[in-house]
Write an enzyme that holds these catalytic residues in place. Structure first.
Site, PDB file in Angstrom:
ATOM      1  CD1 TRP A  33     -17.768  11.316 -18.835  1.00 46.42           C
ATOM      2  CD2 TRP A  33     -18.265   9.441 -17.733  1.00 46.42           C
ATOM      3  NE1 TRP A  33     -16.599  10.608 -18.674  1.00 46.42           N
ATOM      4  CE2 TRP A  33     -16.871   9.446 -18.001  1.00 46.42           C
ATOM      5  CE3 TRP A  33     -18.811   8.349 -17.046  1.00 46.42           C
ATOM      6  CZ2 TRP A  33     -16.022   8.414 -17.598  1.00 46.42           C
ATOM      7  CZ3 TRP A  33     -17.959   7.322 -16.643  1.00 46.42           C
ATOM      8  CH2 TRP A  33     -16.586   7.361 -16.925  1.00 46.42           C
ATOM      9  CG  ASN A  68      -8.258   0.992  -0.058  1.00 43.56           C
ATOM     10  OD1 ASN A  68      -8.147   2.053  -0.657  1.00 43.56           O
ATOM     11  ND2 ASN A  68      -7.858  -0.152  -0.571  1.00 43.56           N
ATOM     12  CD  GLU A 101      -2.781  -1.241  -0.009  1.00 40.73           C
ATOM     13  OE1 GLU A 101      -3.309  -0.191  -0.426  1.00 40.73           O
ATOM     14  OE2 GLU A 101      -2.917  -2.338  -0.569  1.00 40.73           O
ATOM     15  CD1 TRP A 157     -11.767   9.021  -6.567  1.00 38.24           C
ATOM     16  CD2 TRP A 157     -13.540   8.519  -7.831  1.00 38.24           C
ATOM     17  NE1 TRP A 157     -12.871   9.091  -5.766  1.00 38.24           N
ATOM     18  CE2 TRP A 157     -13.986   8.798  -6.512  1.00 38.24           C
ATOM     19  CE3 TRP A 157     -14.483   8.180  -8.791  1.00 38.24           C
ATOM     20  CZ2 TRP A 157     -15.331   8.731  -6.145  1.00 38.24           C
ATOM     21  CZ3 TRP A 157     -15.831   8.121  -8.439  1.00 38.24           C
ATOM     22  CH2 TRP A 157     -16.233   8.389  -7.131  1.00 38.24           C
ATOM     23  CD1 TRP A 186      -0.840  -0.808  -4.069  1.00 37.54           C
ATOM     24  CD2 TRP A 186      -1.279   0.309  -5.964  1.00 37.54           C
ATOM     25  NE1 TRP A 186      -1.343  -1.705  -4.983  1.00 37.54           N
ATOM     26  CE2 TRP A 186      -1.628  -1.040  -6.151  1.00 37.54           C
ATOM     27  CE3 TRP A 186      -1.470   1.205  -7.010  1.00 37.54           C
ATOM     28  CZ2 TRP A 186      -2.146  -1.519  -7.353  1.00 37.54           C
ATOM     29  CZ3 TRP A 186      -1.987   0.731  -8.210  1.00 37.54           C
ATOM     30  CH2 TRP A 186      -2.322  -0.615  -8.376  1.00 37.54           C
ATOM     31  CD1 TRP A 217     -13.250   9.718 -15.290  1.00 39.12           C
ATOM     32  CD2 TRP A 217     -11.979  10.660 -13.718  1.00 39.12           C
ATOM     33  NE1 TRP A 217     -12.238  10.405 -15.930  1.00 39.12           N
ATOM     34  CE2 TRP A 217     -11.443  10.982 -14.984  1.00 39.12           C
ATOM     35  CE3 TRP A 217     -11.350  11.144 -12.577  1.00 39.12           C
ATOM     36  CZ2 TRP A 217     -10.295  11.767 -15.140  1.00 39.12           C
ATOM     37  CZ3 TRP A 217     -10.206  11.925 -12.726  1.00 39.12           C
ATOM     38  CH2 TRP A 217      -9.694  12.239 -13.994  1.00 39.12           C
TER      39      TRP A 217
END
Length: 469
Positions: free
Chosen positions: A309, A344, A277, A385, A280, A362
């Site tokens: 969208w 998360n 993590e 996202w 990341w 998004w």
């Protein structure tokens, strides 16, 4: 020599390379923090995060005072004013050098370039360091000498190149010559508008380090299993401290390696998963550095700009307030408002529901998270996202769409998380709480679903197919 350290996203003494360098060469050290309500709003920084920021500035000032180092708050109208403000203060106090740690955003980079150029004209030296990453951004490259855009090979390269000397971060600060600069923290312009429970987030780097050590000692053993269950307090909850630089990623990695016999890929699976993590975070910072378009509101996958969208104000408000009629979605969104934080796994579930089932852009969801998360971090939030919406790096295939009911039954089996945050459903049995029948909804005064999962899934797949073609 009199020097200045400029605090930004690094509100700590521990493992602060810029501050360390400043202390090493200076008899007298001054520090500043530039506060801009306008700039914070431009970057969608959450009110709860600003509240936490101020509490940590107060804690930091206390730590610095013990070293005879003043912390000065400078109010600014935005990044464009910062170069002049820095240079004026440095000249006024006859400071010879300015130190800071680098930030990654495009706006921040341009601000720093202008600041250093102006300081040079005034014959004031400047020096910056990397503190948010182990490797300087852009230095880890593929065999074709291009930046990584997939996490797994990036992580492999990250580990292969790791030098334990990176973690030589302990430094003993010595008191400096006393100055007569008075505190001005009460000059901060802040009005609390959030309703998050701040008792969940004690300020200060001592608290941050304690959280990491307690997590590694008490929770890491079950982390790989418990991390997906939102009702279990099985995560470190260190992200708000990382977001403001109250603790460094190197400190987190060092403490994790100490607890795992200095192994990255073997040993304790919970610890190695937690280190993942941290990596990341570094991956997404490298993405922001190597592909500046993501800082400009652009998707990483160019074709996805063509996605048509939808926009529905009622659906958007139902999602924001936690009244979509899908219990796990609503529980997650209410947790965000109550804690300023969201589990998360639920961030992924919520984001995929928003971008796939609701088929909303998004960028709207990304902005809402930034405006409400105490741990809001642009690169990680943007990366998450875009992953969930299948527009980003290493993204989920567009046809992979989490079913929120399945996610709920898998990871909140007893419905305890739902009952905690959606109390109108607390009397329901676990057999029906994940997707209450209509009669139960009427009895509980809980809304019907805002959409049909099957139809909305097909709609999303068709929209992505059309954009790809």
């Amino acid at each position: 020599m009199k020097s200045l350290f400029w605090f930004r996203g690094d509100l700590r003494l521990d493992d602060n390379p810029g501050l360390k360098a400043c202390f090493e060469i200076s008899e007298e050290v001054h520090t500043i923090y530039i506060f801009s309500k306008k700039q914070l709003n431009l970057h969608n920084e959450a009110n709860v995060k600003i509240d936490f920021l101020i509490k940590n500035l107060i804690s930091l000032e206390s730590d610095l005072k013990n070293l005879n180092v003043p912390l000065t708050i400078i109010n600014s109208d935005g990044f464009e004013d910062d170069p002049l403000l820095i240079s004026e203060l440095a000249s006024q106090r006859k400071l010879k050098k300015v130190f800071c740690n680098k930030q990654f955003g495009e706006d921040e980079t341009q601000r720093d370039i202008k600041t250093f150029e102006l300081l040079e004209k005034l014959d004031i030296d400047s020096e910056s360091f990397h503190d948010q990453v182990v490797y300087a951004p852009g230095t880890l490259r593929t065999g074709q000498d291009s930046p990584y855009s997939v996490f797994t090979p990036f992580k492999r390269k990250w580990i292969d190149n790791f030098d334990m000397n990176f973690l030589d971060i302990d430094f003993k600060y010595e008191k400096k010559n006393l100055t007569n600069i008075e505190s001005n923290l009460d000059n901060l312009d802040f009005e609390k508008t959030h309703k998050a429970d701040m008792s969940l987030w004690k300020e200060g780097e001592e608290e941050a380090i304690k959280r990491v050590k307690n997590f590694l000692k008490e929770k890491a053993i079950n982390y790989s299993k418990d991390r997906n269950d939102p009702i279990i307090d099985g995560t470190s909850r260190i992200s708000p401290y990382l977001a403001l630089g109250i603790i460094s990623p190197k400190r987190c990695i060092l403490e994790a390696l100490k607890a795992n016999n200095f192994e990255f890929t073997s040993g304790h699976i919970g610890i190695t998963k937690w280190i993942d993590e941290i990596v990341w975070r570094e991956f997404y910072r490298n993405i922001m550095f190597a592909f500046p378009k993501v800082s400009r509101g652009m998707p990483f996958q160019d074709y996805s700009r063509l996605i048509k969208w939808r926009f529905n104000e009622d659906e958007l408000e139902a999602w924001k307030s936690g009244h979509t009629g899908f219990p796990i979605i609503d529980a997650a969104m209410r947790q965000l408002l109550h804690e300023g934080w969201m589990h998360n796994r639920l961030r992924m579930v919520v984001a995929m529901f928003f971008t796939k089932n609701m088929l909303h852009d998004w960028k709207l969801g990304e902005a809402y998270f930034m405006q409400n998360l105490i741990d809001a971090d642009f690169s990680s939030n943007n990366g998450g996202w875009q992953w969930s919406s299948s527009t980003g790096t290493d993204a989920a295939p567009y046809f992979r769409i989490f079913n929120p009911i399945t996610q709920s039954t898998n990871f909140d089996k007893e419905g305890l998380f739902i009952k905690k945050y959606v109390p109108e459903l607390k009397e329901l049995d676990k057999s029906v709480i994940h997707n209450p029948p209509i009669e139960h909804r009427k009895y509980c005064k809980y809304p019907n679903p805002i959409l049909d999962l099957k139809e909305s899934r097909l709609r999303a797949i068709d929209a992505f197919k059309q954009a790809k073609s």
